[in-house]
Design an enzyme around this catalytic site. Structure first.
Site, PDB file in Angstrom:
ATOM      1  N   ARG A 179     -10.048 -41.514  74.354  1.00 57.18           N
ATOM      2  CA  ARG A 179      -9.887 -41.224  75.784  1.00 57.18           C
ATOM      3  C   ARG A 179      -9.317 -42.413  76.567  1.00 57.18           C
ATOM      4  NH1 ARG A 179     -14.989 -39.849  78.005  1.00 57.18           N
ATOM      5  NH2 ARG A 179     -15.886 -40.803  76.163  1.00 57.18           N
ATOM      6  N   ARG A 183      -2.392 -44.396  82.951  1.00 56.37           N
ATOM      7  CA  ARG A 183      -2.171 -43.976  84.339  1.00 56.37           C
ATOM      8  C   ARG A 183      -0.735 -44.183  84.755  1.00 56.37           C
ATOM      9  NH1 ARG A 183      -6.844 -47.115  87.277  1.00 56.37           N
ATOM     10  NH2 ARG A 183      -8.573 -45.901  86.452  1.00 56.37           N
ATOM     11  N   ARG A 256     -24.919 -54.956  67.926  1.00 55.28           N
ATOM     12  CA  ARG A 256     -23.919 -56.019  68.088  1.00 55.28           C
ATOM     13  C   ARG A 256     -24.348 -56.854  69.284  1.00 55.28           C
ATOM     14  NH1 ARG A 256     -19.791 -56.989  65.130  1.00 55.28           N
ATOM     15  NH2 ARG A 256     -18.527 -58.240  66.522  1.00 55.28           N
ATOM     16  N   ARG A 287     -13.252 -62.511  76.296  1.00 57.49           N
ATOM     17  CA  ARG A 287     -12.868 -62.581  77.708  1.00 57.49           C
ATOM     18  C   ARG A 287     -13.576 -63.733  78.409  1.00 57.49           C
ATOM     19  NH1 ARG A 287     -15.823 -57.205  80.342  1.00 57.49           N
ATOM     20  NH2 ARG A 287     -17.922 -57.986  80.025  1.00 57.49           N
ATOM     21  N   GLU A 312     -16.976 -65.186  76.439  1.00 60.68           N
ATOM     22  CA  GLU A 312     -17.778 -64.217  75.681  1.00 60.68           C
ATOM     23  C   GLU A 312     -17.283 -64.112  74.238  1.00 60.68           C
ATOM     24  OE1 GLU A 312     -18.010 -60.418  77.604  1.00 60.68           O
ATOM     25  OE2 GLU A 312     -18.904 -61.262  79.407  1.00 60.68           O
ATOM     26  N   TYR A 360     -26.643 -46.741  74.235  1.00 58.56           N
ATOM     27  CA  TYR A 360     -25.985 -47.477  75.304  1.00 58.56           C
ATOM     28  C   TYR A 360     -25.987 -46.633  76.572  1.00 58.56           C
ATOM     29  CZ  TYR A 360     -22.941 -50.012  78.299  1.00 58.56           C
ATOM     30  OH  TYR A 360     -22.468 -50.698  79.383  1.00 58.56           O
ATOM     31  N   ASP A 362     -24.879 -46.953  80.723  1.00 55.58           N
ATOM     32  CA  ASP A 362     -24.457 -47.707  81.897  1.00 55.58           C
ATOM     33  C   ASP A 362     -25.599 -47.650  82.908  1.00 55.58           C
ATOM     34  OD1 ASP A 362     -22.001 -48.912  81.509  1.00 55.58           O
ATOM     35  OD2 ASP A 362     -20.866 -47.100  81.938  1.00 55.58           O
TER      36      ASP A 362
HETATM   37  P1  FAD Z   1     -33.174 -54.038  79.456  1.00 52.26           P
HETATM   38  O1  FAD Z   1     -32.367 -54.517  80.604  1.00 52.26           O
HETATM   39  O2  FAD Z   1     -32.911 -54.611  78.133  1.00 52.26           O
HETATM   40  O3  FAD Z   1     -34.718 -54.266  79.818  1.00 52.26           O
HETATM   41  C1  FAD Z   1     -35.740 -54.221  78.856  1.00 52.26           C
HETATM   42  C2  FAD Z   1     -36.763 -55.282  79.233  1.00 52.26           C
HETATM   43  O4  FAD Z   1     -37.917 -55.120  78.415  1.00 52.26           O
HETATM   44  C3  FAD Z   1     -36.265 -56.696  79.009  1.00 52.26           C
HETATM   45  O5  FAD Z   1     -36.451 -57.458  80.181  1.00 52.26           O
HETATM   46  C4  FAD Z   1     -37.125 -57.202  77.858  1.00 52.26           C
HETATM   47  O6  FAD Z   1     -37.364 -58.584  77.935  1.00 52.26           O
HETATM   48  C5  FAD Z   1     -38.375 -56.410  78.065  1.00 52.26           C
HETATM   49  N1  FAD Z   1     -39.184 -56.251  76.831  1.00 52.26           N
HETATM   50  C6  FAD Z   1     -38.742 -55.836  75.621  1.00 52.26           C
HETATM   51  N2  FAD Z   1     -39.748 -55.849  74.727  1.00 52.26           N
HETATM   52  C7  FAD Z   1     -40.862 -56.278  75.391  1.00 52.26           C
HETATM   53  C8  FAD Z   1     -42.199 -56.511  75.005  1.00 52.26           C
HETATM   54  N3  FAD Z   1     -42.601 -56.335  73.733  1.00 52.26           N
HETATM   55  N4  FAD Z   1     -43.097 -56.944  75.919  1.00 52.26           N
HETATM   56  C9  FAD Z   1     -42.683 -57.158  77.203  1.00 52.26           C
HETATM   57  N5  FAD Z   1     -41.411 -56.966  77.628  1.00 52.26           N
HETATM   58  C10 FAD Z   1     -40.508 -56.531  76.734  1.00 52.26           C
HETATM   59  N6  FAD Z   1     -23.831 -51.165  82.754  1.00 52.26           N
HETATM   60  C11 FAD Z   1     -23.014 -50.851  83.787  1.00 52.26           C
HETATM   61  O7  FAD Z   1     -23.253 -49.852  84.479  1.00 52.26           O
HETATM   62  N7  FAD Z   1     -21.949 -51.661  84.113  1.00 52.26           N
HETATM   63  C12 FAD Z   1     -21.642 -52.780  83.404  1.00 52.26           C
HETATM   64  O8  FAD Z   1     -20.664 -53.474  83.724  1.00 52.26           O
HETATM   65  C13 FAD Z   1     -22.474 -53.119  82.284  1.00 52.26           C
HETATM   66  N8  FAD Z   1     -22.210 -54.215  81.537  1.00 52.26           N
HETATM   67  C14 FAD Z   1     -22.989 -54.492  80.461  1.00 52.26           C
HETATM   68  C15 FAD Z   1     -22.691 -55.623  79.691  1.00 52.26           C
HETATM   69  C16 FAD Z   1     -23.453 -55.922  78.570  1.00 52.26           C
HETATM   70  C17 FAD Z   1     -23.117 -57.128  77.732  1.00 52.26           C
HETATM   71  C18 FAD Z   1     -24.541 -55.067  78.211  1.00 52.26           C
HETATM   72  C19 FAD Z   1     -25.369 -55.357  76.990  1.00 52.26           C
HETATM   73  C20 FAD Z   1     -24.860 -53.975  78.991  1.00 52.26           C
HETATM   74  C21 FAD Z   1     -24.101 -53.662  80.120  1.00 52.26           C
HETATM   75  N9  FAD Z   1     -24.410 -52.572  80.933  1.00 52.26           N
HETATM   76  C22 FAD Z   1     -23.585 -52.261  82.001  1.00 52.26           C
HETATM   77  C23 FAD Z   1     -25.599 -51.732  80.660  1.00 52.26           C
HETATM   78  C24 FAD Z   1     -26.883 -52.224  81.377  1.00 52.26           C
HETATM   79  O9  FAD Z   1     -27.151 -53.541  80.962  1.00 52.26           O
HETATM   80  C25 FAD Z   1     -28.054 -51.298  81.041  1.00 52.26           C
HETATM   81  O10 FAD Z   1     -27.808 -50.006  81.524  1.00 52.26           O
HETATM   82  C26 FAD Z   1     -29.417 -51.751  81.580  1.00 52.26           C
HETATM   83  O11 FAD Z   1     -29.544 -53.113  81.731  1.00 52.26           O
HETATM   84  C27 FAD Z   1     -30.489 -51.257  80.647  1.00 52.26           C
HETATM   85  O12 FAD Z   1     -31.751 -51.477  81.228  1.00 52.26           O
HETATM   86  P2  FAD Z   1     -33.075 -51.269  80.365  1.00 52.26           P
HETATM   87  O13 FAD Z   1     -34.228 -51.387  81.313  1.00 52.26           O
HETATM   88  O14 FAD Z   1     -32.970 -50.050  79.534  1.00 52.26           O
HETATM   89  O15 FAD Z   1     -33.068 -52.458  79.297  1.00 52.26           O
HETATM   90  N1  UDP Z   2      -9.733 -52.515  74.933  1.00 48.20           N
HETATM   91  C1  UDP Z   2      -8.587 -53.152  74.483  1.00 48.20           C
HETATM   92  N2  UDP Z   2      -8.062 -54.181  75.207  1.00 48.20           N
HETATM   93  C2  UDP Z   2      -8.631 -54.621  76.366  1.00 48.20           C
HETATM   94  C3  UDP Z   2      -9.784 -53.977  76.823  1.00 48.20           C
HETATM   95  C4  UDP Z   2     -10.318 -52.928  76.078  1.00 48.20           C
HETATM   96  O1  UDP Z   2      -8.059 -52.789  73.444  1.00 48.20           O
HETATM   97  O2  UDP Z   2      -8.113 -55.575  76.961  1.00 48.20           O
HETATM   98  C5  UDP Z   2     -10.289 -51.401  74.103  1.00 48.20           C
HETATM   99  C6  UDP Z   2     -11.208 -51.925  73.012  1.00 48.20           C
HETATM  100  O3  UDP Z   2     -11.027 -51.121  71.861  1.00 48.20           O
HETATM  101  C7  UDP Z   2     -12.583 -51.699  73.577  1.00 48.20           C
HETATM  102  C8  UDP Z   2     -12.392 -50.443  74.408  1.00 48.20           C
HETATM  103  O4  UDP Z   2     -11.048 -50.513  74.885  1.00 48.20           O
HETATM  104  O5  UDP Z   2     -13.545 -51.531  72.562  1.00 48.20           O
HETATM  105  C9  UDP Z   2     -13.366 -50.348  75.565  1.00 48.20           C
HETATM  106  O6  UDP Z   2     -13.252 -51.538  76.340  1.00 48.20           O
HETATM  107  P1  UDP Z   2     -14.220 -51.955  77.504  1.00 48.20           P
HETATM  108  O7  UDP Z   2     -14.032 -53.381  77.807  1.00 48.20           O
HETATM  109  O8  UDP Z   2     -14.062 -50.974  78.599  1.00 48.20           O
HETATM  110  O9  UDP Z   2     -15.585 -51.676  76.767  1.00 48.20           O
HETATM  111  P2  UDP Z   2     -17.020 -52.173  77.069  1.00 48.20           P
HETATM  112  O10 UDP Z   2     -16.990 -53.651  76.841  1.00 48.20           O
HETATM  113  O11 UDP Z   2     -17.321 -51.785  78.479  1.00 48.20           O
HETATM  114  O12 UDP Z   2     -17.760 -51.406  76.012  1.00 48.20           O
END
Ligand code: FAD
Ligand code: UDP
Length: 378
Positions: A179, A183, A256, A287, A312, A360, A362
């Site tokens: 997907r 654009r 991962r 990035r 990163e 996963y 958002d």
């Molecule tokens: P978490 O935030 O992991 O919270 C779980 C908590 O439980 C943690 O604080 C942990 O310490 C605690 N915990 C775990 N085990 C125990 C235990 N045994 N005792 C006590 N505490 C414990 N979403 C977006 O919409 N936009 C974005 O741009 C975006 N970017 C992201 C980038 C990355 C690198 C990642 C990994 C995720 C991203 N997300 C993004 C997704 C977003 O991070 C999640 O939707 C959200 O943070 C999940 O919240 P959670 O409460 O499920 O988990």
């Molecule tokens: N992607 C790419 N080049 C870029 C950015 C993204 O090829 O500069 C591809 C890559 O395969 C990646 C996917 O698009 O796994 C999704 O990227 P995005 O950064 O949106 O993913 P996120 O980090 O949010 O999972």
């Protein structure tokens, strides 16, 4: 005092659940093993800049109810994600792939010219597959070539994807980019959603607002005294790792992860954008995030003479690292289903969030999910 809910984890799921429960008069205790709340949306304050410690977080949604909800806790700013890519050929391109990208790549100026160029490149890919006797793309490389052609694949997709997933594009499944947005407008906004932004003052304000009225214990691991914590409440909301909850009895789920190298730089504006992707395989990181651009726009960038950047590096997860992205392969999915099956038999434990559901999410869908789960409790 006996609580109605013991909530394990103060991330967005736990904090939203606590907020909803407190609002209807339930007594909640949140325990958090880290020294701070917020889970992965937590920000460190470095040089007066909110630094997204566990990876850049951009809130985006088309769900008006969720948007209004988060804005009722803390107003959001107008940040719009427009990433830039630095390609192996040394040039910079706009993302997602749009008319600006096509102009930069081929010099085409109208949607018609861009379409003609894209068709030419797609035809080349089709002919190649035909020669090899293949009808459907067998892997990510073939899929990308069919969707967008060789030039963009080689400059903007191949290296980035191979670094991000740690595998060759020819060994990755095609569906990952099925997907891929293409654009034919001059629109650099990465998301298609109606609403996006960053909480004014940072994500910690959102979490603090959600946790108001809840009892909270930091530096407290549920597993350090499980029996005691279980005795504190009628119900448990568990947001940690589901395999850990069951003492890894069927084996360990894999993830991962991303390693961040954060640096303070003594200049006000280093890369001019929040997100710059490095799409060459020869650059080891995927990035660089310059955090101040999430909250300071235009000349306000210069109101702070310093800046903070994070490189990163994507890598395989090992014990002791942050478990970020669940791995959606058959092996891990089957293992998760075994844990899920016993989790479903629990009467007093609710499993919610990215670690407890090995999924996963958002942020906006995660909040919506917390609402839905909470509603089922009543
Ligand atoms: P978490 O935030 O992991 O919270 C779980 C908590 O439980 C943690 O604080 C942990 O310490 C605690 N915990 C775990 N085990 C125990 C235990 N045994 N005792 C006590 N505490 C414990 N979403 C977006 O919409 N936009 C974005 O741009 C975006 N970017 C992201 C980038 C990355 C690198 C990642 C990994 C995720 C991203 N997300 C993004 C997704 C977003 O991070 C999640 O939707 C959200 O943070 C999940 O919240 P959670 O409460 O499920 O988990
Ligand atoms: N992607 C790419 N080049 C870029 C950015 C993204 O090829 O500069 C591809 C890559 O395969 C990646 C996917 O698009 O796994 C999704 O990227 P995005 O950064 O949106 O993913 P996120 O980090 O949010 O999972």
């Amino acid at each position: 005092m006996k609580y109605d809910y013991l909530i394990i984890g103060s991330g967005l799921f736990g904090a939203t659940f606590a907020h909803l429960a407190c609002n209807v008069g339930k007594r909640c205790l949140v325990i958090e093993k880290r020294s701070h709340t917020g889970g992965n949306v937590y920000c460190d304050n470095i040089a007066d800049i909110n630094v997204h410690k566990y990876g850049a977080h951009i809130f985006h949604t088309s769900d008006e109810e969720i948007w209004n909800f988060v804005n009722s806790i803390v107003p959001f700013n107008r940040y719009t994600n427009c990433p830039i890519a630095k390609a192996p050929n040394g040039r910079m391109y706009n993302l997602p792939f749009n008319m600006n990208t096509f102009y930069q790549m081929w010099g085409v100026m109208t949607p018609e010219e861009a379409n003609a160029k894209l068709s030419e490149q797609r035809l080349e890919a089709q002919l190649r597959m035909k020669r090899e006797g293949v009808s459907d793309p067998r892997n990510l490389e073939e899929q990308a070539l069919m969707l967008i052609g060789k030039d963009i694949y080689e400059q903007l997709i191949k290296g980035y994807t191979e670094k991000q997933w740690g595998r060759k594009c020819t060994e990755l499944p095609a569906f990952i980019i099925r997907r891929l947005p293409v654009r034919l407008t001059f629109d650099n906004n990465y998301f298609n959603d109606n609403f996006q932004g960053i909480p004014i003052g940072g994500y910690n304000r959102l979490i603090d607002g959600l946790l108001e009225g809840t009892d909270l214990k930091l530096n407290t691991d549920f597993f350090s005294d499980r029996t005691y914590f279980e005795s504190l409440a009628d119900k448990i909301v568990f947001t940690g790792k589901i395999d850990e909850f069951y003492n890894y009895r069927f084996g360990k789920l894999e993830y991962r992860t991303v390693r961040f190298e954060t640096e303070i730089i003594d200049m006000p504006n280093w890369q001019g954008n929040a997100v710059v992707n490095y799409t060459s395989i020869d650059v080891p990181f995927t990035r660089i995030i310059e955090h101040k651009h999430f909250e300071l726009f235009g000349d306000r960038v210069y109101s702070n003479s310093k800046t903070v950047i994070s490189r990163e590096y994507s890598s395989e997860w090992q014990e002791g690292m942050e478990p970020f992205y669940p791995i959606n392969d058959n092996k891990n999915e089957e293992l998760y289903l075994k844990y899920k099956a016993i989790a479903q038999t629990e009467k007093n434990v609710i499993f919610g969030g990215r670690l407890a559901e090995y999924k996963y999410y958002d942020m906006a869908p995660l909040i919506k999910h917390a609402f839905d789960i909470f509603m089922k409790q009543k």
